[in-house]
Design a protein around this motif. Structure first.
Motif, PDB file in Angstrom:
ATOM      1  N   ARG A 279       1.232 -35.167  44.815  1.00  0.00           N
ATOM      2  CA  ARG A 279       0.416 -34.716  45.954  1.00  0.00           C
ATOM      3  C   ARG A 279       0.597 -33.223  46.187  1.00  0.00           C
ATOM      4  O   ARG A 279      -0.372 -32.500  46.422  1.00  0.00           O
TER       5      ARG A 279
ATOM      6  N   LEU B 130      -1.234 -31.184  43.529  1.00  0.00           N
ATOM      7  CA  LEU B 130      -2.677 -31.098  43.700  1.00  0.00           C
ATOM      8  C   LEU B 130      -3.051 -30.208  44.883  1.00  0.00           C
ATOM      9  O   LEU B 130      -4.081 -29.516  44.847  1.00  0.00           O
TER      10      LEU B 130
ATOM     11  N   TYR C 208      -3.933 -26.403  44.577  1.00  0.00           N
ATOM     12  CA  TYR C 208      -5.264 -25.938  44.185  1.00  0.00           C
ATOM     13  C   TYR C 208      -6.330 -26.282  45.233  1.00  0.00           C
ATOM     14  O   TYR C 208      -7.528 -26.164  44.945  1.00  0.00           O
TER      15      TYR C 208
END
Length: 576
Positions: A528, A531, A534
């Motif tokens: 998590r 990600l 970005y």
């Protein structure tokens, strides 16, 4: 010569004064009177007592040479001058059959492999007539052994690199071959392929047991292995994750579904500027030849019935000029082939096969290809003529016990043999051989001092010598041995040994994961968080939704009251 046959070492005792009363109890002379070793007598003790046999010519097929076997009384003396077989040194370092022998190019170190799953390293510079033993014993798979599972595999083939001899190829009965240093340390362990893939060209390694292997004649970083998955795989020793090239052999024999075991492989030198030659034998009786530098998409020549099918062709060798190929099959035949006319054998002769019990039985050319050597089931060493395959000399090495592997070193001019009785014989001649076993027998026996006897200098109750330095708390009685009920050691200075559970045995360690599994460091990252790094970039500069960024509809959700959300839709009644 064994250790029991050479016990003429000198024992050095403390000197006594002339008026010492102890002299009356000692003999005037004991053992060897002079300190000089009788080198000639030591070498003469290793002379072989058996007389070489000049046999009658064996039965030949398709040979244009006549079969009259002339033998004279002066033949044995001439053979001793030609072949290094007059003397021998016997090494008894293994417990089971010796399956492979190898010497480095300089002839200083010898390695033997056996069915006892160990490698024995011998150094000629460290051996004496009374210390004929290996200085190190190595199990290639010792690092993968756990407390309750022992992973060991018989040694199939060992071979030093042809350039420097700093490393050697070790092939065991396992899909993974190893590149090891001359001291027995594993440098490279090639990867194992995926056994669930049907196309062998897509696997990164062998998926079945490897039979044998050899080195490239000129490239010290390239080797080839032959496996039971019907492939020859060329490796770069600096890349263990995948083979360099795959040669998938498709068998045309009936009932094998296009696959067969590759039993032997040889990589010969170039002939008059041509490319090297790669020759391999298969279990279905086929013999294939490739250009040594590739491409390996199709063989340059193939013989389907070179030997009888379902017999193990364990011996393949190529002459020094790269023109002649020699094969020894499990059908009891030795055949000579010409690479320029690779369709029919030039000559074939009968020879008793040992491949039913020992499939790794080999056949070798002499260093200058002037002779051919091989063993037999009766324990005899056969030296054959390379032109007509007639036996020029047959001498017993281990009578009654099969002779498995042979090798002829070019610099030492000595023949090394391995037998089924776990003995390694080094045949040499004082006149035409150099170094090696001759240098070992030319040394004085190792002198043993009276203080070398541990019975006189060790405290048998404590197990320590009298002149040893003992640190405080180092005596065995001062330590509290044993473990508690929970498994912890009673000694507070001793670290706790990690227990091996069934779950831990099935899980690889961190070092194996980091070295062999790509992107293994991502296992310790939070997906998590990775990600969300970005998220801002994707919002400012969308990559996939940039085309309809201005016309993107706004998502609207239905508004529900708290009561409707709790009740939810009506559920259907269950039929009873």
């Amino acid at each position: 010569m064994s250790e029991s046959e050479s016990d003429d070492y000198q024992v050095e005792a403390p000197p006594l004064s002339k008026d010492d009363p102890m002299r009356s109890f000692l003999p005037i002379s004991f053992g060897q009177k002079t300190k000089e070793a009788n080198i000639a007598a030591q070498i003469e003790q290793t002379r072989r007592q058996v007389e070489p046999v000049r046999p009658v010519a064996s039965k030949h097929f398709d040979s244009d040479v006549d079969s009259d076997g002339d033998s004279d009384d002066s033949g044995s003396s001439k053979d001793e001058e030609r072949f290094p077989v007059s003397h021998e040194v016997v090494l008894k370092t293994h417990e089971r059959v010796v399956t492979s022998v190898a010497l480095d190019p300089a002839g200083a170190r010898m390695i033997t492999g056996s069915l006892d799953c160990t490698l024995k390293l011998h150094d000629f510079a460290a051996m004496t007539p009374t210390t004929l033993r290996a200085f190190k014993s190595v199990d290639p798979w010792e690092t993968k052994k756990s407390a309750k599972s022992s992973e060991s595999h018989p040694i199939q083939h060992v071979e030093f690199s042809r350039a420097s001899g700093s490393v050697f190829l070790c092939v065991t009965a396992h899909p993974q071959a190893k590149i090891m240093s001359r001291d027995g340390e594993t440098l490279t362990e090639f990867v194992k392929g995926d056994m669930y893939l049907r196309d062998m060209n897509n696997t990164k390694g062998h998926v079945g047991e490897i039979s044998t292997g050899t080195w490239h004649p000129s490239d010290p970083n390239t080797c080839v292995t032959a496996g039971s998955d019907s492939t020859l795989r060329i490796w770069d020793i600096n890349n263990k994750r995948s083979q360099k090239q795959v040669i998938a052999f498709k068998s045309k024999a009936l009932g094998c579904a296009g696959r067969t075991r590759m039993t032997a492989v040889a990589w010969g030198t170039a002939a008059q500027g041509n490319s090297p030659v790669l020759v391999a034998a298969a279990l279905d009786g086929s013999l294939v030849m490739y250009g040594g530098n590739g491409p390996f998409t199709r063989p340059t020549a193939e013989v389907r019935e070179a030997h009888r099918a379902d017999t193990w062709t364990g011996g393949v060798d190529i002459s020094s000029d790269g023109r002649m190929v020699l094969t020894r099959g499990g059908d009891g035949l030795i055949k000579l082939w010409d690479t320029r006319k690779f369709k029919e054998p030039l000559i074939k002769v009968e020879h008793p096969a040992t491949s039913d019990r020992f499939p790794m039985t080999n056949i070798r050319y002499s260093p200058n290809s002037s002779s051919i050597i091989t063993g037999s089931a009766s324990g005899h060493l056969h030296i054959l003529n390379p032109g007509n395959l007639r036996p020029e000399l047959v001498t017993p090495v281990t009578p009654g016990v099969p002779l498995i592997v042979v090798d002829w070193h070019p610099k030492l001019n000595q023949i090394i043999t391995g037998s089924a009785n776990a003995e390694t014989h080094i045949l040499y001649s004082p006149n035409i051989s150099s170094r090696g076993a001759l240098e070992v027998m030319s040394r004085a026996p190792k002198k043993r001092h009276v203080d070398d006897n541990p019975d006189f200098t060790m405290d048998q109750s404590a197990g320590i010598s009298g002149d040893s330095i003992i640190t405080p708390g180092a005596m065995p009685g001062n330590k509290r041995g044993g473990v508690t009920a929970s498994g912890k050691s009673r000694d507070p200075m001793r670290p706790q040994v990690q227990q091996i559970t069934p779950f831990m045995r099935s899980q690889p360690d961190e070092k194996h994961i980091s070295e062999n599994i790509p992107l293994s460091r991502m296992l310790h990252e939070d997906p998590r968080e990775a990600l969300l790094k970005y998220a801002d970039v994707a919002k400012k500069d969308p990559m996939f939704t940039n085309a309809w960024k201005s016309t993107q509809p706004v998502t609207q959700f239905a508004e529900l009251s708290d009561e409707e959300g709790e009740e939810g839709p009506d559920k259907k009644k269950l039929k009873r």
